[in-house]
Design an enzyme around this catalytic site. Structure first.
Site, PDB file in Angstrom:
ATOM      1  N   TYR A  97      -3.690  -0.668   9.705  1.00 32.41           N
ATOM      2  CA  TYR A  97      -3.575  -1.355   8.420  1.00 32.41           C
ATOM      3  C   TYR A  97      -2.304  -0.921   7.698  1.00 32.41           C
ATOM      4  O   TYR A  97      -1.482  -1.756   7.286  1.00 32.41           O
ATOM      5  CB  TYR A  97      -4.794  -1.074   7.537  1.00 32.41           C
ATOM      6  CG  TYR A  97      -4.523  -1.375   6.081  1.00 32.41           C
ATOM      7  CD1 TYR A  97      -4.316  -2.684   5.653  1.00 32.41           C
ATOM      8  CD2 TYR A  97      -4.418  -0.346   5.141  1.00 32.41           C
ATOM      9  CE1 TYR A  97      -4.024  -2.960   4.328  1.00 32.41           C
ATOM     10  CE2 TYR A  97      -4.118  -0.616   3.820  1.00 32.41           C
ATOM     11  CZ  TYR A  97      -3.930  -1.918   3.409  1.00 32.41           C
ATOM     12  OH  TYR A  97      -3.623  -2.189   2.109  1.00 32.41           O
TER      13      TYR A  97
ATOM     14  N   THR B 211       0.832  -1.204   0.000  1.00 36.05           N
ATOM     15  CA  THR B 211       0.000   0.000   0.000  1.00 36.05           C
ATOM     16  C   THR B 211       0.862   1.248   0.000  1.00 36.05           C
ATOM     17  O   THR B 211       1.932   1.285   0.638  1.00 36.05           O
ATOM     18  CB  THR B 211      -0.936   0.037   1.215  1.00 36.05           C
ATOM     19  OG1 THR B 211      -1.735   1.223   1.159  1.00 36.05           O
ATOM     20  CG2 THR B 211      -0.165   0.036   2.526  1.00 36.05           C
TER      21      THR B 211
END
Length: 353
Positions: A141, A117
């Site tokens: 996350y 990410t």
């Protein structure tokens, strides 16, 4: 060539599997089906199980001893859930991935690609980031992905495996052939809200219109999931060259901190997309302007940022080819097909491979 794709029954993993197959690479799927669809996996050889289950991994490598490449897509990815359940995210995304790496090394895997990410980046002055930008993950996350990347870098330094992290923000669209797509019938992201407004005749709300961007709305980095899948295939095909680049950087770095067996590449459009631009693209895709209104930014809203993609162009020979309007159109097409796909989803797996 065979490649193991963890999380290969999910939105991104299943699209990567199709792109691999289209390019003569045989995908082998490992998924626990907590979110992925068995109908996505059933198109390929697949195994149901946890990424940290040594018995399942032993069975995969007994059946497919030629596997030397792994694309790791299996992860928990819901940001609000990660805030509420951080230990679950660190356990799943970091802890189980460490066990996975240990088991893969035992089975002779040489190349490991993490589908990562870009949300870990600290936005720069112009809200564009490259691979050297500071990281400052703002959610468990994002932090879990950053921690796993650190684990990968340290493990790669031992020389037992070469590792690559592909960082990106917001995938949209679906497989253009409509083989797979997003499994969630009620997505809560911006495009999902636009689709809901379009279908119900409602009005979409743009929150925050005085950000320091080119049109005042927030900057996002949407990229078509098929372009992302193409990039993962290119990473498999160009892996040795990518590592030669890492080796050159390590040699030229006087501190010796760079790693010749580890590299990072950003994926995106290279420009980002503002919310107003997404509204316009939505109208272009449907042929009807999307009704929208504006409102003040909400607490917690941020201006956003997007990735520069020069390194991907140089090392992968890759750039995004599908437009944001293509992503909208394919998302809409898939959302029409999804109810039938969910209705036909088998209750449980019928085959190990």
């Amino acid at each position: 060539m065979e490649v193991l794709i963890t999380g290969g029954a999910g939105f991104i993993g299943s699209t990567i599997a199709s792109a691999c197959e289209d390019n003569g690479i045989t995908p082998i799927i490992l998924d626990d089906f907590s979110r992925g669809l068995r109908s996505f996996a059933a198109r390929h050889a697949y195994y149901e199980g946890d990424i940290a289950d040594a018995q399942v991994l032993n069975r995969i490598f007994t059946d497919h001893p030629e596997i030397e490449d792994v694309i790791h897509c299996a992860a928990k990815i819901v940001v609000p859930e990660s805030v509420a359940q951080p230990l679950d995210y660190y356990d799943n995304n970091v802890g189980k991935s460490i066990t996975l790496l240990q088991e893969l090394a035992k089975h002779g895997v040489k190349r490991f690609i993490l589908s990562s990410t870009a949300s870990m980046y600290e936005p720069g002055e112009n809200y564009m980031v490259d691979e050297t930008a500071e990281t400052n993950p703002q959610s468990p996350y994002a932090a879990s992905k950053a921690l796993l990347e650190r684990v990968m870098r340290d493990f790669a330094a031992t020389g037992r495996m070469q590792c690559l992290a592909l960082r990106y923000f917001n995938p949209i669209g679906a497989d253009p052939q409509m083989r797979t797509g997003l499994q969630d019938p009620n997505p809560t992201h911006v495009l999902g809200k636009m689709i809901e407004a379009h279908r119900t005749g409602g009005t979409f709300t743009v929150t925050g219109v005085d950000w320091p961007t080119r049109d005042g709305s927030g900057l996002r980095d949407y990229v078509h999931v098929w372009d992302l899948a193409r990039a993962h295939v290119a990473a498999l095909q160009q892996f040795d060259g990518i590592m030669r680049d890492a080796e050159r950087e390590a040699v030229s770095e006087p501190t010796g901190l760079l790693n010749p067996n580890y590299n990072i590449i950003n994926l995106g459009t290279g420009t980002g997309t503002t919310v107003f631009e997404l509204v316009e693209a939505f109208g272009n895709a449907t042929g009807h302007p999307l009704k929208f209104q504006t409102a003040d930014a909400r607490m917690g809203d941020v201006v956003g940022c997007a990735t520069l993609t020069g390194k991907a162009e140089r090392l992968l020979g890759w750039k995004a080819e599908l437009s944001i309007a293509d992503g909208v159109r394919h998302s809409l097409q898939w959302s029409e097909k999804l109810p039938e796909a969910l209705e036909n989803e088998p209750a449980r797996a019928t085959a190990g491979s």
